[in-house]
Design a protein around this motif. Structure first.
Motif, short mmCIF file in Angstrom:
data_model
loop_
_atom_site.label_atom_id
_atom_site.label_comp_id
_atom_site.label_asym_id
_atom_site.label_seq_id
_atom_site.Cartn_x
_atom_site.Cartn_y
_atom_site.Cartn_z
N TRP A 48 26.91 19.20 24.81
CA TRP A 48 25.38 19.32 25.14
C TRP A 48 24.61 18.03 25.40
O TRP A 48 24.86 16.91 24.35
CB TRP A 48 24.72 20.38 24.43
CG TRP A 48 24.90 21.67 24.36
CD1 TRP A 48 24.34 22.65 25.45
CD2 TRP A 48 26.21 22.43 24.11
NE1 TRP A 48 25.05 23.88 25.44
CE2 TRP A 48 26.04 23.90 24.62
CE3 TRP A 48 27.05 22.16 23.31
CZ2 TRP A 48 27.22 24.79 24.19
CZ3 TRP A 48 28.12 23.08 23.00
CH2 TRP A 48 28.24 24.33 23.24
N LEU A 49 23.54 17.70 26.33
CA LEU A 49 22.75 16.95 26.30
C LEU A 49 21.38 17.11 26.08
O LEU A 49 20.91 18.02 26.46
CB LEU A 49 23.15 16.27 27.59
CG LEU A 49 21.78 15.22 28.10
CD1 LEU A 49 21.84 13.73 27.31
CD2 LEU A 49 21.90 14.78 29.58
N ARG A 50 20.80 16.45 25.26
CA ARG A 50 19.35 16.88 24.74
C ARG A 50 18.42 15.33 24.90
O ARG A 50 18.76 14.70 24.22
CB ARG A 50 19.27 17.58 23.36
CG ARG A 50 17.78 17.71 23.03
CD ARG A 50 17.59 18.31 21.78
NE ARG A 50 18.20 17.72 20.66
CZ ARG A 50 19.03 17.91 19.92
NH1 ARG A 50 19.65 19.37 19.92
NH2 ARG A 50 19.45 17.40 19.13
N ASP A 56 14.80 21.85 25.75
CA ASP A 56 16.11 22.62 26.05
C ASP A 56 17.27 21.40 26.16
O ASP A 56 17.13 20.21 26.35
CB ASP A 56 16.10 23.28 27.78
CG ASP A 56 15.19 24.26 27.61
OD1 ASP A 56 14.96 25.03 26.71
OD2 ASP A 56 14.34 24.25 28.80
N SER A 57 18.70 22.14 26.16
CA SER A 57 19.75 21.10 26.08
C SER A 57 20.60 21.36 27.36
O SER A 57 20.68 22.63 27.75
CB SER A 57 20.82 21.31 24.78
OG SER A 57 19.74 20.94 23.72
N LEU A 58 21.05 20.65 27.89
CA LEU A 58 22.00 20.83 29.24
C LEU A 58 23.26 20.80 28.74
O LEU A 58 23.89 19.78 28.15
CB LEU A 58 21.73 19.73 30.12
CG LEU A 58 22.80 19.67 31.38
CD1 LEU A 58 22.28 20.91 32.37
CD2 LEU A 58 22.56 18.15 32.12
N PRO A 59 24.30 21.82 29.01
CA PRO A 59 25.53 21.96 28.76
C PRO A 59 26.38 21.27 29.65
O PRO A 59 26.10 21.21 31.01
CB PRO A 59 25.68 23.57 28.78
CG PRO A 59 24.93 23.99 29.66
CD PRO A 59 23.65 23.19 29.46
N LEU A 60 27.58 20.36 29.24
CA LEU A 60 28.24 19.76 30.19
C LEU A 60 29.51 20.13 30.13
O LEU A 60 30.02 20.14 28.85
CB LEU A 60 28.04 18.20 29.99
CG LEU A 60 26.71 17.67 30.23
CD1 LEU A 60 26.42 16.36 29.38
CD2 LEU A 60 26.16 17.55 31.72
N VAL A 61 30.39 20.04 31.20
CA VAL A 61 31.86 20.40 30.94
C VAL A 61 32.63 19.35 31.78
O VAL A 61 32.14 18.54 32.37
CB VAL A 61 32.13 21.87 31.49
CG1 VAL A 61 31.29 22.66 30.77
CG2 VAL A 61 31.84 21.80 32.98
N ALA A 62 33.95 19.25 31.58
CA ALA A 62 34.80 18.33 32.37
C ALA A 62 34.30 18.33 33.91
O ALA A 62 34.34 19.21 34.67
CB ALA A 62 36.25 18.83 32.02
N GLY A 63 34.23 17.08 34.30
CA GLY A 63 33.91 17.05 35.60
C GLY A 63 32.38 16.48 35.93
O GLY A 63 31.95 16.08 37.16
N LEU A 76 23.89 13.43 22.59
CA LEU A 76 25.01 14.11 23.05
C LEU A 76 25.66 14.94 21.80
O LEU A 76 25.87 14.34 20.72
CB LEU A 76 26.05 13.33 23.57
CG LEU A 76 25.96 12.68 24.93
CD1 LEU A 76 26.84 11.71 25.54
CD2 LEU A 76 25.66 13.61 26.12
N PHE A 77 26.17 15.94 21.94
CA PHE A 77 26.45 16.80 20.53
C PHE A 77 27.34 18.09 20.87
O PHE A 77 27.24 18.54 22.19
CB PHE A 77 25.51 17.42 19.98
CG PHE A 77 24.44 18.14 20.44
CD1 PHE A 77 24.71 19.72 20.21
CD2 PHE A 77 23.36 17.67 21.02
CE1 PHE A 77 23.72 20.58 20.98
CE2 PHE A 77 22.48 18.77 21.69
CZ PHE A 77 22.58 20.02 21.71
N SER A 78 28.25 18.34 20.12
CA SER A 78 29.03 19.49 20.31
C SER A 78 28.57 20.80 19.38
O SER A 78 28.85 21.88 19.76
CB SER A 78 30.51 19.33 19.80
OG SER A 78 30.60 18.83 18.39
#
Length: 304
Positions: A48-50, A56-63, A76-78
């Motif tokens: 996630w990016l905050r 709010d935090s933005l979820p990020l995935v591969a790609g 950045l955090f898991s």
């Protein structure tokens, strides 16, 4: 001429890759406000990016890729419960060009920064949101990852002119991110960038950029766009936030500022090139837009 091409050329956009990052388990990394415009691409895993100041935090995935256009700290955090650690020491301790956080390597990302000339904030960055997110499923993402792979290969192999190739590929990445933003912002954003996505306003913008020294009228621009004068005036102001001839004044001033920085042309010559009938007319417009007279601006931009 293409307005986006014109602006990117004028602001002198350059880019570079920094160390990549791998992480695993429960982790959180806190980054200071970047000096340039930060970009990252997630190569493996998710996080996630905050942004600092955002709830709010933005979820990020591969790609996924993202562009941060403001100088704001971010994390950045898991795991939202993980205690953030500063990014500085982690990247200073990077080995083999890879910084590591947490335990394991189920997450990997590579990033870098874009740097611009002094007028970039006014010309380009203020027209963008603080965060531009390019999902991995977007058409532009494939080109972004291809360009990142090529930059990484060029820099690792140190081939002839590798630095120049890397800079040009970084510019390709920036253009792809901006294209994605423009495609998604149609009808919801304002500013000249939004104007590029409007079929009527885009015609007028291209005409103004193609011949900035021409003595344009709104009626002439309207004919080029195949609409009425009142339609063009209203639509241009609604989308760009300025009247067409106000935009033209600002663009002429930017062209004049570029010549003041890069050349020894006289003010009279610059005035003629950008569409003003006299040095005094240029000076009045220039000071209104930049807050400096052309001579003062040249002294500030080109100190001895």
């Amino acid at each position: 001429m293409d307005p986006l091409h014109d602006v990117l050329t004028l602001v002198g956009a350059t880019g570079h890759l920094s160390a990549s990052m791998e992480a695993g388990g429960s982790w959180a990394v806190e980054f200071e406000a970047p000096a340039g415009i930060k970009f990252n691409a997630v190569r493996r895993g998710r996080c996630w990016l905050r942004l600092d100041g955002s709830a709010d935090s933005l979820p990020l995935v591969a790609g996924d890729c993202y562009l941060l256009t403001r100088s704001r700290p971010y994390t950045l955090f898991s795991d939202p419960e993980a205690v953030p650690v500063p990014a500085g020491p982690i990247f200073l301790a990077a080995t083999g060009g890879v910084a590591r956080a947490g335990t394991g390597d189920d997450f990997a990302a590579v990033g870098g920064a874009f740097h611009f000339g002094e007028r970039a904030r006014t010309l380009l960055l203020d027209a963008l949101p603080p965060l531009v997110h390019v999902p991995g499923a977007a058409a532009e993402a494939a080109t972004l990852h291809w360009a990142i792979d090529q930059v990484d290969r060029e820099l690792r192999q140190q081939r002839v002119a590798a630095g120049l190739v890397a800079e040009h590929l970084a510019l390709v990445m920036l253009i792809q991110m901006l294209r994605h933003h423009l495609a998604g912002a149609a009808g919801s954003a304002t500013g000249w960038l939004a104007g590029l996505g409007d079929p009527v306003v885009a015609v007028a913008l291209r005409e103004l950029h193609q011949r900035p020294a021409h003595q344009w009228t709104v009626a002439e621009l309207a004919r080029a766009a195949s609409v009425s004068r009142s339609t063009l005036a209203a639509r241009f102001r609604a989308v760009v936030g300025r009247a067409p001839l106000e935009y033209l004044t600002d663009w002429r001033v930017e062209l004049a500022a570029d010549r003041l920085r890069r050349t020894d042309d006289t003010l009279a010559r610059i005035a003629q090139l950008v569409g003003y009938g006299s040095e005094s007319a240029l000076s009045v417009a220039f000071k209104r837009v930049t807050g400096h007279s052309p001579r003062a601006y040249r002294r500030l931009a080109r100190p001895r």
